[in-house]
Each structure stands twice: as C-alpha cells, then as structure tokens.
Scaffold this motif. Structure first.
Motif, PDB file in Angstrom:
ATOM      1  N   LYS A 183      80.442  55.271  89.939  1.00  0.00           N
ATOM      2  CA  LYS A 183      79.977  54.603  89.139  1.00  0.00           C
ATOM      3  C   LYS A 183      80.915  54.615  87.825  1.00  0.00           C
ATOM      4  O   LYS A 183      80.697  54.322  86.885  1.00  0.00           O
ATOM      5  CB  LYS A 183      78.614  55.366  88.284  1.00  0.00           C
ATOM      6  CG  LYS A 183      77.754  54.796  89.745  1.00  0.00           C
ATOM      7  CD  LYS A 183      76.843  53.280  89.560  1.00  0.00           C
ATOM      8  CE  LYS A 183      76.051  53.082  90.608  1.00  0.00           C
ATOM      9  NZ  LYS A 183      75.743  51.765  91.074  1.00  0.00           N
ATOM     10  N   VAL A 187      81.747  50.922  85.882  1.00  0.00           N
ATOM     11  CA  VAL A 187      81.994  50.972  84.019  1.00  0.00           C
ATOM     12  C   VAL A 187      83.140  50.991  83.685  1.00  0.00           C
ATOM     13  O   VAL A 187      82.771  49.617  82.992  1.00  0.00           O
ATOM     14  CB  VAL A 187      81.138  52.030  83.584  1.00  0.00           C
ATOM     15  CG1 VAL A 187      80.682  52.386  82.056  1.00  0.00           C
ATOM     16  CG2 VAL A 187      80.155  52.303  84.110  1.00  0.00           C
ATOM     17  N   ASN A 190      84.328  47.351  83.722  1.00  0.00           N
ATOM     18  CA  ASN A 190      83.690  46.469  82.930  1.00  0.00           C
ATOM     19  C   ASN A 190      83.775  46.317  81.494  1.00  0.00           C
ATOM     20  O   ASN A 190      84.029  45.485  80.835  1.00  0.00           O
ATOM     21  CB  ASN A 190      81.987  46.432  83.110  1.00  0.00           C
ATOM     22  CG  ASN A 190      81.232  46.055  84.711  1.00  0.00           C
ATOM     23  OD1 ASN A 190      81.754  44.987  84.819  1.00  0.00           O
ATOM     24  ND2 ASN A 190      80.286  46.707  85.183  1.00  0.00           N
ATOM     25  N   ALA A 225      79.991  48.702  77.255  1.00  0.00           N
ATOM     26  CA  ALA A 225      79.827  48.376  78.428  1.00  0.00           C
ATOM     27  C   ALA A 225      78.440  49.421  79.130  1.00  0.00           C
ATOM     28  O   ALA A 225      77.685  49.013  79.403  1.00  0.00           O
ATOM     29  CB  ALA A 225      80.729  49.249  79.644  1.00  0.00           C
ATOM     30  N   LEU A 226      77.924  50.497  78.552  1.00  0.00           N
ATOM     31  CA  LEU A 226      77.338  51.775  79.353  1.00  0.00           C
ATOM     32  C   LEU A 226      76.074  50.790  78.209  1.00  0.00           C
ATOM     33  O   LEU A 226      75.061  50.907  79.310  1.00  0.00           O
ATOM     34  CB  LEU A 226      78.280  52.740  78.312  1.00  0.00           C
ATOM     35  CG  LEU A 226      78.728  54.087  79.125  1.00  0.00           C
ATOM     36  CD1 LEU A 226      78.901  55.343  78.146  1.00  0.00           C
ATOM     37  CD2 LEU A 226      77.762  53.644  80.870  1.00  0.00           C
ATOM     38  N   TYR A 229      73.949  48.388  80.654  1.00  0.00           N
ATOM     39  CA  TYR A 229      74.228  49.154  81.619  1.00  0.00           C
ATOM     40  C   TYR A 229      71.930  49.448  81.094  1.00  0.00           C
ATOM     41  O   TYR A 229      71.362  49.637  82.437  1.00  0.00           O
ATOM     42  CB  TYR A 229      74.135  49.828  82.020  1.00  0.00           C
ATOM     43  CG  TYR A 229      75.986  49.788  83.337  1.00  0.00           C
ATOM     44  CD1 TYR A 229      75.008  49.974  84.742  1.00  0.00           C
ATOM     45  CD2 TYR A 229      77.004  49.145  82.553  1.00  0.00           C
ATOM     46  CE1 TYR A 229      76.350  49.683  85.661  1.00  0.00           C
ATOM     47  CE2 TYR A 229      77.959  48.970  83.990  1.00  0.00           C
ATOM     48  CZ  TYR A 229      77.943  49.180  85.277  1.00  0.00           C
ATOM     49  OH  TYR A 229      78.529  49.099  86.002  1.00  0.00           O
ATOM     50  N   VAL A 255      73.913  57.034  85.397  1.00  0.00           N
ATOM     51  CA  VAL A 255      74.468  55.245  85.926  1.00  0.00           C
ATOM     52  C   VAL A 255      73.623  54.297  87.227  1.00  0.00           C
ATOM     53  O   VAL A 255      72.518  53.830  86.540  1.00  0.00           O
ATOM     54  CB  VAL A 255      75.603  54.447  85.693  1.00  0.00           C
ATOM     55  CG1 VAL A 255      75.487  53.385  85.951  1.00  0.00           C
ATOM     56  CG2 VAL A 255      76.851  55.244  84.808  1.00  0.00           C
TER      57      VAL A 255
END
Length: 378
Positions: A183, A187, A190, A225-226, A229, A255
C-alpha cells in the motif's frame, strides 16, 4: 482441676513449633527450587513478558533481530563435582527450542541467558492466543529439571511503550514502519502526480536550500495523495502509562480501512518517507503523536506534520480556525494550504512539547542501526 503432666505438654509444644516452621518454610518464605541432582534454580525471568504474562510480538521480534537474550535464570551446583549441563527453553508452536551448554563448577552458580527464534506465525497473529513456555536442564541427554509457565501471545498490532518504570519501549514502534508495504508503494505511485516533475527523488540534491524545498514538496505530495484515499481520523488517545498497550495499524491496514489515529498516521507517513530514502521521526507527546521529516540527510532541520489533518474537510477546518480566533472562510481552504496548516500545527505541537521537556523522538534511521527492522506487513 487436674493439671496436664509436663511430659505430655513438651512433645505437644515441640510438634506445634515444628509445624509453624514448616508452614513458614513452605508458604511464607519458600526456598529456591532444588532438584534431586543437587542443582538449585532461581531468578527465572522472561524479559519479553508484559505484567509477567503477555508476550508482545513487536518487542520479541526486535530482540530476536538484535540477537539480545530474552530469558535468564541462575543455576547453582551444590554438589562436590563439576557438571556438564544443557540449559534450554522453548515456546511450542511459536518458537524453536534454544539450548546452551555449560560446565558448572562444583559448589558454584552461573547465570544463563537464552535467546529464542520465533516462527513467522508470531508476526501474523491477529488475536490474543494462549501459549506455554518451557524451561529445562539436561544432563547426559536426560532432562533433570523442567518448569512451565502459561503465557499470552498478544496480537501482532500490539504496541507497548514501557513494561516497567525506566524501561522505555518507544523505539519498538519502528517495527510497524514498513517502507516496502504494498500500500505504501501504491500511494507513492499516486503521489508522483502531485509533484511538478511527476517524480519523487528523496535526498538527491546537493544544495541544502534546494533539497529542503524538494523534501517539503514531496511530503506535500504524499499528504495530498493520502487525502485522496479518504483516510479519516479515529480519535483514540495514546496512553504511555507503565504496562499499557496500544493497538497500532500497519500502513496496509490504514490505507485499506481508510482509517487511522495519530500513531497510525505517524507510522504511515514515516513508511512513505523511509521508502524514498528519507529520514522520518515519530514524535511522541502527552497522549498524542506527530511525524517529523529531516529536510536533508542528518539535518538538524525538520518539518513536523499533524497527520490527523489529512482527512479534514473544509468546514471542519474553518470551524477550528474560528475557535482559535482566526477568520477563515471555507472557500479559502484548499488541499494545498491544508498541508501548510498541518505543518504549522505540527511545528507548534512539537515546540510546545519541547518547551515543556515532555516529548520523545523516535528516529527511524537510528532504530534501523539498532536492528529494529520492519516486522509486520498486512
């Protein structure tokens, strides 16, 4: 009234005294265990146990990787001859037996320290499990002494901050920081889209000012990026009291579940930073944790991020700003300036803890040098 003859009273009194001495010796002041072969065993201790009954996987794995002894006990030879012994221990189903050969001189004592080699099962255990540790001594291939103790194996996500007074376990949080988690890789892939040149290079610039700018930009890209999510903050304060444990999510779990508290968020960000070859810090204060990142290798300068802000919406940020006496409209809040606010809050938190001399910094790079490596995946 007829008097009891003295010759009857004396034996009765003697029996009572012998009985009292026996009770004291057996129950009030028990002696160390003595085997039939003239060995005495005492001071049996298992350093991995919390409150003398629970084994914490993060601590066990760290000590295993460091090669540190985990179990010790003292063996005394009360006989008139030297003895060649094999001293061992095991946790059936969880750890291989470990044995150490010793020559114990006549009428002497020796403290024996033992290690354990754990199965991968320990790192995959998802719930509290029952187990048993066996201590034993062999002479000539035959067991001449053994002792067993029932223990609990804690779930893999269990973190303990201290087992007893002056026994700091905070560095073991580095076991949860995993830069190679799938994960984390996802991430970071991304996060590249949020950088100017669509790449993440870590510490590769020679100019200090340029590197500081690049480090901040990459931390911001990871933050954004996070945020995409949809990771939300779960309010579960840390407890640093002696013997208390804490559930910590792996980066994979945070994540996947889109959920993290302060320590989960610090572990997650630290995993991303370490993947890029950068130097993260996990900063612990009263009931809370933030993440730090050195601006360049071995730098004394760092940014600090309040990771719980990654999932805040504009309305919540605006409300908190008003409560702090700041005029801020929802329309003024963007993901980009939310990162700036997270850094500002993180810096203020760090400075407040530092001024109060009430913080603990876990340097992940130093933990790796001490052989505290990633222990858990998903």
């Amino acid at each position: 009234m007829k008097k009891t003859p003295l010759k009857i009273l004396l034996p009765l009194m003697l029996l009572i005294i012998i009985g009292m001495i026996t009770v004291y010796a057996l129950y009030i002041n028990p002696k160390e265990e003595v085997t039939e072969t003239g060995l005495k065993i005492d001071n049996v201790s298992f350093d991995l146990l919390n409150n003398d009954e629970e084994l914490i996987p993060a601590v066990a794995y760290a000590l295993f990787m460091k090669g540190d002894p985990m179990i010790s006990y003292t063996v005394t030879n009360n006989t008139k001859t030297d003895k060649n012994l094999v001293v061992g221990c095991e946790i059936p189903g969880w750890a291989n037996s470990f044995e150490s050969s010793i020559t114990l001189k006549k009428e002497s004592s020796q403290n024996v320290e033992l290690k354990l080699s754990f199965f991968d099962k320990l790192k995959q255990n998802n719930e509290i499990s029952d187990a048993q540790i066996n201590y034993y001594i062999k002479e000539g291939g035959t067991k001449i002494w053994n002792q067993s103790k029932s223990i609990k194996i804690a779930a893999k996500g269990t973190m303990i901050w201290s087992k007893e007074e002056d026994d700091d376990c905070a560095d073991y949080i580095a076991s949860f920081v995993n830069p190679n988690d799938v994960k984390v890789e996802e991430v970071l892939s991304n996060a590249k889209e949020y950088t100017e040149k669509r790449h993440l290079i870590g510490y590769q610039l020679y100019d200090a000012a340029a590197q500081a700018k690049e480090t901040t930009a990459e931390a911001k890209a990871i933050f954004l990026a996070l945020r995409q999510y949809g990771i939300s903050y779960v309010n579960s304060p840390l407890s640093f009291s002696v013997g208390s444990t804490q559930r910590v999510r792996t980066p994979f779990e945070s994540v996947r579940d889109r959920s993290a508290n302060c320590i989960d968020g610090a572990v997650l960000f630290a995993s991303m930073f370490e993947n890029l070859g950068m130097e993260p810090l996990i900063v612990l204060g009263p009931g809370h944790a933030i993440v730090g990142l050195r601006l360049s290798p071995n730098s004394s300068q760092a940014i600090f991020i309040e990771t719980t802000m990654v999932g805040l919406d504009a309305e919540t940020v605006a409300q908190e700003a008003v409560e702090d006496g700041e005029e801020l409209a929802e329309s003024d809040i963007t993901p980009e300036n939310l990162f700036e606010r997270a850094c500002k809050t993180g810096r203020e938190t760090y400075q407040a803890w530092k001024d109060e001399d009430n913080l603990r910094i876990v340097d992940i790079k130093m933990c790796r040098q001490q052989k505290i490596y990633p222990a858990f995946t998903n």
